[in-house]
Write a protein that holds these residues in place. Sequence first.
Motif, PDB file in Angstrom:
ATOM      1  N   ASP A 178      85.553  35.892  96.001  1.00  0.00           N
ATOM      2  CA  ASP A 178      84.897  34.847  96.648  1.00  0.00           C
ATOM      3  C   ASP A 178      85.195  34.906  98.162  1.00  0.00           C
ATOM      4  O   ASP A 178      84.537  34.411  98.897  1.00  0.00           O
ATOM      5  CB  ASP A 178      85.212  33.732  95.784  1.00  0.00           C
ATOM      6  N   ARG A 202      83.643  37.526 100.063  1.00  0.00           N
ATOM      7  CA  ARG A 202      82.386  37.223 100.204  1.00  0.00           C
ATOM      8  C   ARG A 202      81.966  36.052 101.134  1.00  0.00           C
ATOM      9  O   ARG A 202      81.223  36.218 102.081  1.00  0.00           O
ATOM     10  CB  ARG A 202      81.782  36.756  98.848  1.00  0.00           C
ATOM     11  N   ASP A 249      72.494  31.903 100.906  1.00  0.00           N
ATOM     12  CA  ASP A 249      73.076  32.748  99.854  1.00  0.00           C
ATOM     13  C   ASP A 249      72.658  33.998  99.001  1.00  0.00           C
ATOM     14  O   ASP A 249      72.941  35.198  98.800  1.00  0.00           O
ATOM     15  CB  ASP A 249      73.687  31.472  98.724  1.00  0.00           C
ATOM     16  N   GLY A 250      71.260  33.785  98.510  1.00  0.00           N
ATOM     17  CA  GLY A 250      70.659  34.615  97.797  1.00  0.00           C
ATOM     18  C   GLY A 250      70.459  35.975  98.479  1.00  0.00           C
ATOM     19  O   GLY A 250      70.051  36.940  98.105  1.00  0.00           O
ATOM     20  N   SER A 308      73.313  38.085  98.758  1.00  0.00           N
ATOM     21  CA  SER A 308      73.082  38.947  97.773  1.00  0.00           C
ATOM     22  C   SER A 308      72.295  40.165  97.568  1.00  0.00           C
ATOM     23  O   SER A 308      72.639  41.203  97.013  1.00  0.00           O
ATOM     24  CB  SER A 308      72.916  38.002  96.303  1.00  0.00           C
ATOM     25  N   GLN A 344      65.503  38.097  98.413  1.00  0.00           N
ATOM     26  CA  GLN A 344      66.697  37.293  97.540  1.00  0.00           C
ATOM     27  C   GLN A 344      66.842  37.669  96.255  1.00  0.00           C
ATOM     28  O   GLN A 344      65.802  37.830  95.742  1.00  0.00           O
ATOM     29  CB  GLN A 344      66.443  35.695  97.641  1.00  0.00           C
ATOM     30  N   ARG A 369      72.860  35.205  92.316  1.00  0.00           N
ATOM     31  CA  ARG A 369      74.216  35.495  92.754  1.00  0.00           C
ATOM     32  C   ARG A 369      74.879  36.400  91.430  1.00  0.00           C
ATOM     33  O   ARG A 369      75.554  37.340  91.663  1.00  0.00           O
ATOM     34  CB  ARG A 369      75.138  34.271  92.704  1.00  0.00           C
ATOM     35  N   ARG A 370      74.262  36.125  89.977  1.00  0.00           N
ATOM     36  CA  ARG A 370      74.759  36.847  89.068  1.00  0.00           C
ATOM     37  C   ARG A 370      74.397  38.383  89.233  1.00  0.00           C
ATOM     38  O   ARG A 370      75.035  39.285  88.521  1.00  0.00           O
ATOM     39  CB  ARG A 370      74.232  36.214  87.910  1.00  0.00           C
ATOM     40  N   GLU A 403      74.402  40.059  92.080  1.00  0.00           N
ATOM     41  CA  GLU A 403      74.839  40.817  93.214  1.00  0.00           C
ATOM     42  C   GLU A 403      76.092  41.384  92.897  1.00  0.00           C
ATOM     43  O   GLU A 403      76.783  41.125  91.939  1.00  0.00           O
ATOM     44  CB  GLU A 403      75.313  39.567  94.038  1.00  0.00           C
TER      45      GLU A 403
END
Length: 216
Positions: free
Chosen positions: A53, A56, A83-84, A87, A107, A110-111, A113
């Motif tokens: 994290d 990132r 954020d997306g 990713s 986009q 996150r899962r 990425e």
Amino acid sequence: MTWRIDYHKTLLNVRRKISRLEGAYSSRGWKQDFAASPYLGSLVVELDNLCVDALRSYAISIIRREQANGLSIRRIGRKALADGEYSALVMEILRSGQYKQKSRPLQIARREEPTVRDPTQIRRILTAVNAPIQIDFDNAIALNYGVFSNMKHHRHYYAHRNKNTFLEIFNNFSQLRLGLIKNPDDALHIRTAGSGIPQYLEWTAEIRTFFEVAVR
């Protein structure tokens, strides 16, 4: 500005969370045999999560800073990176084939990425979007800390606990391979030759120092 807040919060979060993890390790709750392995596993997974994290957050804050200074990111432009969108950039740069199969989305969740726990991959991402690499970040990478390549084996073991993840540790820790220690838990308490502190505390110290150098 958002990027300034995120940039400085990266180091503050690392300091605070590592202090808690070191306190938890030093409390020696892992000395209770019935709870030792789950206790240690949680400490390793939490430290790995923190590392992922923090790297990132650092990358996003640097990209947003450059956007604020006029850098236009491909397909995104100068508006603050979402954020997306970050990713999707990570997937595009590190797993281009998978990104193409998904029809090049702007986009992604996150899962989906790709997980990045290696600072040199963060450097690759920043270079790919033409964000200048900070000398402090390069100085931190030059410390050549082993935590970024070694801790992941324990993280995978504790997260999945199967034959393959055990073999991953077995093949990467000579002490276990040579029978000098009995199990993956013991590897966390080995005192390193350089510092003389347990391996787990060596990892926490390396992550803290890395970000102390990288984020000025």
